[in-house]
Design a protein around this motif. Structure first.
Motif, short mmCIF file in Angstrom:
data_model
loop_
_atom_site.label_atom_id
_atom_site.label_comp_id
_atom_site.label_asym_id
_atom_site.label_seq_id
_atom_site.Cartn_x
_atom_site.Cartn_y
_atom_site.Cartn_z
N CYS A 171 35.52 -63.39 119.25
CA CYS A 171 34.65 -64.22 118.66
C CYS A 171 34.13 -65.10 119.91
N LEU A 172 34.82 -65.61 120.89
CA LEU A 172 34.59 -66.42 121.96
C LEU A 172 33.51 -65.67 122.78
N LYS A 173 33.78 -64.44 123.14
CA LYS A 173 32.62 -63.54 123.89
C LYS A 173 31.46 -63.32 123.11
N LEU A 174 31.53 -63.39 121.69
CA LEU A 174 30.30 -63.40 121.04
C LEU A 174 29.33 -64.47 120.88
N ALA A 175 30.08 -65.64 121.00
CA ALA A 175 29.59 -67.02 121.25
C ALA A 175 28.66 -66.99 122.32
N TRP A 176 29.23 -66.64 123.52
CA TRP A 176 28.81 -66.66 124.84
C TRP A 176 27.56 -65.74 124.91
N LEU A 177 27.66 -64.47 124.13
CA LEU A 177 26.41 -63.77 124.21
C LEU A 177 25.24 -64.14 123.48
N TYR A 178 25.45 -64.99 122.59
CA TYR A 178 24.30 -65.74 121.73
C TYR A 178 23.77 -66.84 122.61
N ARG A 179 24.75 -67.35 123.21
CA ARG A 179 24.06 -68.31 124.23
C ARG A 179 23.34 -67.74 125.26
N GLY A 180 23.84 -66.71 125.77
CA GLY A 180 23.04 -65.81 127.00
C GLY A 180 21.51 -65.63 126.19
N ILE A 196 15.54 -68.48 118.70
CA ILE A 196 16.40 -69.36 119.58
C ILE A 196 17.37 -70.36 118.96
N ALA A 197 16.87 -70.91 118.02
CA ALA A 197 17.42 -71.84 117.06
C ALA A 197 18.64 -71.06 116.18
N LYS A 198 18.24 -69.78 115.80
CA LYS A 198 19.24 -68.83 115.21
C LYS A 198 20.18 -68.64 115.92
N TYR A 199 20.17 -68.23 117.18
CA TYR A 199 21.20 -67.77 118.27
C TYR A 199 22.10 -69.07 118.58
N ASN A 200 21.48 -70.08 118.81
CA ASN A 200 22.18 -71.48 118.97
C ASN A 200 23.25 -71.74 117.70
N LYS A 201 22.61 -71.66 116.59
CA LYS A 201 23.56 -71.68 115.32
C LYS A 201 24.74 -70.78 115.28
N LEU A 202 24.21 -69.67 115.69
CA LEU A 202 25.49 -68.34 115.77
C LEU A 202 26.47 -68.73 116.73
N GLU A 203 26.10 -69.31 117.93
CA GLU A 203 26.82 -69.66 118.94
C GLU A 203 27.91 -70.61 118.36
N ALA A 204 27.53 -71.74 117.77
CA ALA A 204 28.26 -72.62 117.34
C ALA A 204 29.10 -72.08 116.25
N GLU A 205 28.76 -71.16 115.32
CA GLU A 205 29.70 -70.65 114.44
C GLU A 205 30.68 -69.85 115.22
N TYR A 206 30.30 -69.16 115.99
CA TYR A 206 31.71 -68.19 116.65
C TYR A 206 32.40 -69.29 117.73
N ILE A 207 31.77 -70.12 118.17
CA ILE A 207 32.62 -71.06 118.88
C ILE A 207 33.85 -71.79 117.94
N GLU A 208 33.63 -71.95 116.74
CA GLU A 208 34.30 -72.68 115.69
C GLU A 208 35.40 -71.65 115.30
N LYS A 209 35.00 -70.41 115.01
CA LYS A 209 35.96 -69.29 114.82
C LYS A 209 36.94 -69.05 115.90
N ALA A 210 36.35 -69.04 117.19
CA ALA A 210 37.31 -69.00 118.26
C ALA A 210 38.38 -69.89 118.45
N TYR A 211 37.87 -71.05 118.36
CA TYR A 211 38.78 -72.38 118.31
C TYR A 211 39.71 -72.41 117.35
N LYS A 212 39.46 -71.89 116.02
CA LYS A 212 40.46 -71.70 115.09
C LYS A 212 41.32 -70.61 115.27
#
Length: 288
Positions: A171-180, A196-212
């Motif tokens: 999930c963390l790597k997916l967040a970084w890919l969406y950021r890239g 771009i906004a969609k990618y930013n939103k998905l990055e935030a979602e996967y960051i939360e999943k990684a954190y959890k």
């Protein structure tokens, strides 16, 4: 050679170069892959010199003037490699997942062979029997292709099921890919702002999943977690907690890093920088 090992396209280049003398089917296949996936590559030339970087911290190099002057520590080497990635425009995160084109099994290089016979049977039933192979038609390895492969790896990890930390890592790597992907689009003046906004939103979602996922993993697993020692995992959780607006937890993990005898000065400096960011953010909130 260690640098080559970190870059998928450079690895293809090296493999093709090493077997050029045979000019057989293996060489031709590797050459076509390299020419397809390495942007701007027109011709493969055999490397004549192989540079190696001495490890300054290795016991055998302790008294070596050459190693101490021209070598690098592991942290210094990682910084050098990261800078090379930026200079060459290569995001190595894209290349960390292997995907079987026949059955759909996907995993990081580190975990690819970590599957039991029982898990293999389950994966064949749940994924392999339903998977339809798709040939990537892109001229080069795009972020969208990498994201698809990582999602297949995450599906594989959830089906096995893999450790919670491994799922969080993906999930963390997916967040970084969406950021890239978003950063790449931002360099294009004609880019779709909605995408771009969609990618930013998905990055935030996967960051939360990684954190959890990492938080829950710490309750069941002990370091090293995903090859990360206690200091590294605490540093990561401090950053993830801050990104998820959980600054109390971010401070807790940052304090653990700063108080650790095993933490490097660089890790402690980053923890202090995070604490300062949190302090300034809270001050601004009070002023409002």
């Amino acid at each position: 050679f260690k640098a080559l090992g970190n870059f998928h396209d450079k690895w293809l280049y090296a493999c093709a170069s090493l077997v050029i003398e045979y000019n057989d089917e293996n060489y031709k296949k590797l050459e076509s892959l390299a020419l397809k996936y390495v942007p701007g590559l027109k011709k493969i030339i055999i490397p004549m010199i192989s540079d190696s970087v001495a490890d300054k911290n290795h016991p055998e190099n302790k008294d070596s003037k050459y190693a101490q002057k021209y070598g690098k520590t592991e942290d210094e080497l990682n910084e050098w490699l990261e800078q090379k990635e930026k200079d060459w425009g290569i995001d190595t995160i894209k290349y960390d997942v292997c995907l079987c084109p026949k059955c759909g099994y996907a995993s990081t290089l580190r975990e690819f062979n970590n599957v039991t016979p029982k898990q293999r049977a389950l994966l064949k039933e749940m994924i392999g029997s339903k998977y339809t192979a798709m040939e990537d038609s892109a001229d080069y390895y795009t972020y969208d292709i990498a994201i698809k492969r990582y999602k297949m790896a995450l599906l594989t990890a959830m089906t096995k099921p893999a450790r919670g930390s491994e799922q969080a890592y993906l999930c963390l790597k997916l967040a970084w890919l969406y950021r890239g992907a978003a950063e790449e689009l931002q360099q294009d003046d004609t880019a779709n702002l909605g995408q771009i906004a969609k990618y930013n939103k998905l990055e935030a979602e996967y960051i939360e999943k990684a954190y959890k996922g990492f938080t829950e993993a710490l309750l069941k697993e002990y370091p090293p977690i995903c090859n990360m020692d206690e200091v590294t995992i605490n540093s990561l959780l401090a950053q993830l907690a801050h990104k998820c607006n959980d600054d109390d937890t971010a401070q807790k993990f940052a304090y653990m890093v700063m108080g650790s005898r095993n933490a490097s000065s660089k890790a402690k400096d980053k923890a202090r920088e995070l604490m300062e960011v949190i302090r300034e953010s809270r001050q601004e909130t009070r002023n409002e």
